[in-house]
Design a protein around this motif. Structure first.
Motif, PDB file in Angstrom:
ATOM      1  N   ALA A  46       0.830  -1.200   0.000  1.00  0.00           N
ATOM      2  CA  ALA A  46       0.000   0.000   0.000  1.00  0.00           C
ATOM      3  C   ALA A  46       0.865   1.250   0.000  1.00  0.00           C
ATOM      4  CB  ALA A  46      -0.910  -0.004   1.227  1.00  0.00           C
ATOM      5  N   ALA A  47       0.377   2.286  -0.667  1.00  0.00           N
ATOM      6  CA  ALA A  47       1.149   3.523  -0.818  1.00  0.00           C
ATOM      7  C   ALA A  47       1.563   4.123   0.518  1.00  0.00           C
ATOM      8  CB  ALA A  47       0.343   4.535  -1.628  1.00  0.00           C
ATOM      9  N   SER A  48       0.724   3.966   1.534  1.00  0.00           N
ATOM     10  CA  SER A  48       1.030   4.533   2.852  1.00  0.00           C
ATOM     11  C   SER A  48       2.198   3.836   3.535  1.00  0.00           C
ATOM     12  CB  SER A  48      -0.205   4.473   3.753  1.00  0.00           C
ATOM     13  OG  SER A  48      -0.721   3.155   3.810  1.00  0.00           O
ATOM     14  N   ALA A  74       1.270   1.355  -4.393  1.00  0.00           N
ATOM     15  CA  ALA A  74       0.079   1.939  -5.020  1.00  0.00           C
ATOM     16  C   ALA A  74      -1.099   1.740  -4.082  1.00  0.00           C
ATOM     17  CB  ALA A  74      -0.190   1.294  -6.381  1.00  0.00           C
ATOM     18  N   GLY A  75      -2.282   2.184  -4.518  1.00  0.00           N
ATOM     19  CA  GLY A  75      -3.480   1.920  -3.739  1.00  0.00           C
ATOM     20  C   GLY A  75      -3.726   0.422  -3.663  1.00  0.00           C
ATOM     21  N   SER A  76      -4.201  -0.049  -2.526  1.00  0.00           N
ATOM     22  CA  SER A  76      -4.382  -1.495  -2.330  1.00  0.00           C
ATOM     23  C   SER A  76      -5.313  -2.119  -3.351  1.00  0.00           C
ATOM     24  CB  SER A  76      -4.895  -1.767  -0.916  1.00  0.00           C
ATOM     25  OG  SER A  76      -3.976  -1.327   0.054  1.00  0.00           O
ATOM     26  N   GLU A 176      -8.672  10.568  -5.414  1.00  0.00           N
ATOM     27  CA  GLU A 176      -7.399  10.010  -5.869  1.00  0.00           C
ATOM     28  C   GLU A 176      -7.313   8.501  -5.626  1.00  0.00           C
ATOM     29  OE1 GLU A 176      -5.474  12.061  -7.532  1.00  0.00           O
ATOM     30  OE2 GLU A 176      -6.840  13.707  -7.078  1.00  0.00           O
ATOM     31  N   GLN A 177      -6.398   7.862  -6.353  1.00  0.00           N
ATOM     32  CA  GLN A 177      -6.252   6.411  -6.267  1.00  0.00           C
ATOM     33  C   GLN A 177      -5.264   5.957  -5.193  1.00  0.00           C
ATOM     34  OE1 GLN A 177      -8.045   3.950  -7.852  1.00  0.00           O
ATOM     35  NE2 GLN A 177      -9.309   5.716  -8.366  1.00  0.00           N
ATOM     36  N   SER A 178      -4.621   6.896  -4.523  1.00  0.00           N
ATOM     37  CA  SER A 178      -3.733   6.530  -3.415  1.00  0.00           C
ATOM     38  C   SER A 178      -3.644   7.688  -2.439  1.00  0.00           C
ATOM     39  CB  SER A 178      -2.329   6.155  -3.914  1.00  0.00           C
ATOM     40  OG  SER A 178      -1.597   7.309  -4.273  1.00  0.00           O
TER      41      SER A 178
END
Length: 261
Positions: A46-48, A74-76, A176-178
């Protein structure tokens, strides 16, 4: 004359055998000096998790000679879609259990996923907080430019949860995607505020201001990790997952502001 020929023939045989023996010895010696083989695993995360997993990856490489860890952040929801479509990956770390369940349901996971961290949302504003955001209610005011994650992304689902808990209806100027994309728009000044994770605010330092709000406690994201069944380096993939849930990986995550699972 025949004895002389026989003696010469025997000498030639001995010379040939000796030459062959010398060649085999040289070959064995050459194999011994070869560099050890390297193993590369690819972690979809995940991006985070970008900052923390980059550090954890370096830890893991230092502890395992010949191992290289590469990442796809990226986003999950995007990551699990890529895995479902056959993208080569060895480990998946999601920012929620929902997207990990998708991978598990499609038999893409090896074994049982393990939770390794928890995270909550915080409001991020530019350092001078131009819209004077003090609570989640302020995000619903007209004229306030708010950026959220899209609903299918874990941070977007969490945002919807806190909206419900607070009884507000936020109208974002973009989705947004992430979570890193949301933070980027706040940092650049394109948005007055964005809902991101507390760890993202901490990592951003002086580039943003964090605004806490009590409703965030109503929605907590749990992060699971698992080795993937399609991995060609299953042992190393599992070892990386073990490292993340182990003491050294947990120390990195705690320093970044993640809560224990």
């Amino acid at each position: 004359m025949n004895r002389t020929l026989a003696t010469l023939a025997a000498g030639l045989v001995l010379t040939t055998v000796a030459a062959c023996g010398s060649s085999d010895s040289d070959s064995a010696s050459g194999d011994a000096t070869k560099a050890p083989e390297t193993t590369t695993i690819t972690v979809f995360a995940a991006a985070s998790l970008k900052d923390t997993f980059t550090e954890i990856g370096k830890q893991f490489e230092a502890a395992n000679d010949g191992v290289t860890v590469t990442f796809n952040f990226a986003g999950s929801s995007d990551l699990v879609a890529q895995i479902q479509q056959g993208a080569p990956a060895d480990v998946f770390a999601s920012a929620d259990t929902k997207n990990m369940d998708k991978a598990t349901g499609d038999d893409l996971v090896e074994g049982t996923p393990r939770d390794f961290a928890k995270n909550t949302l915080q409001i991020a504003t530019p350092p001078d907080n131009p819209a004077r955001i003090a609570s989640i209610d302020d995000l619903a005011d007209s004229g306030v430019k708010v950026v959220l994650c899209a609903a299918e992304v874990p941070c977007g689902a969490a945002a919807a949860g806190v909206e419900k808990a607070a009884g507000v209806d936020i109208k974002p100027v973009s989705e947004e995607q992430s979570v890193t994309d949301v933070l980027g728009k706040v940092v650049s000044g394109e948005a007055d505020a964005g809902l991101v994770y507390v760890t993202d605010v901490k990592a951003a330092g002086d580039t943003v201001k964090g605004v806490t709000f009590p409703e965030s406690a109503e929605v907590i994201n749990t992060y699971p990790i698992a080795a993937l069944s399609g991995s060609k380096n299953a042992g190393v993939a599992q070892a990386f997952a073990d490292h993340v849930v182990g003491a050294k990986g947990q120390a990195v995550l705690a320093t970044a502001g993640f809560a224990k699972p």
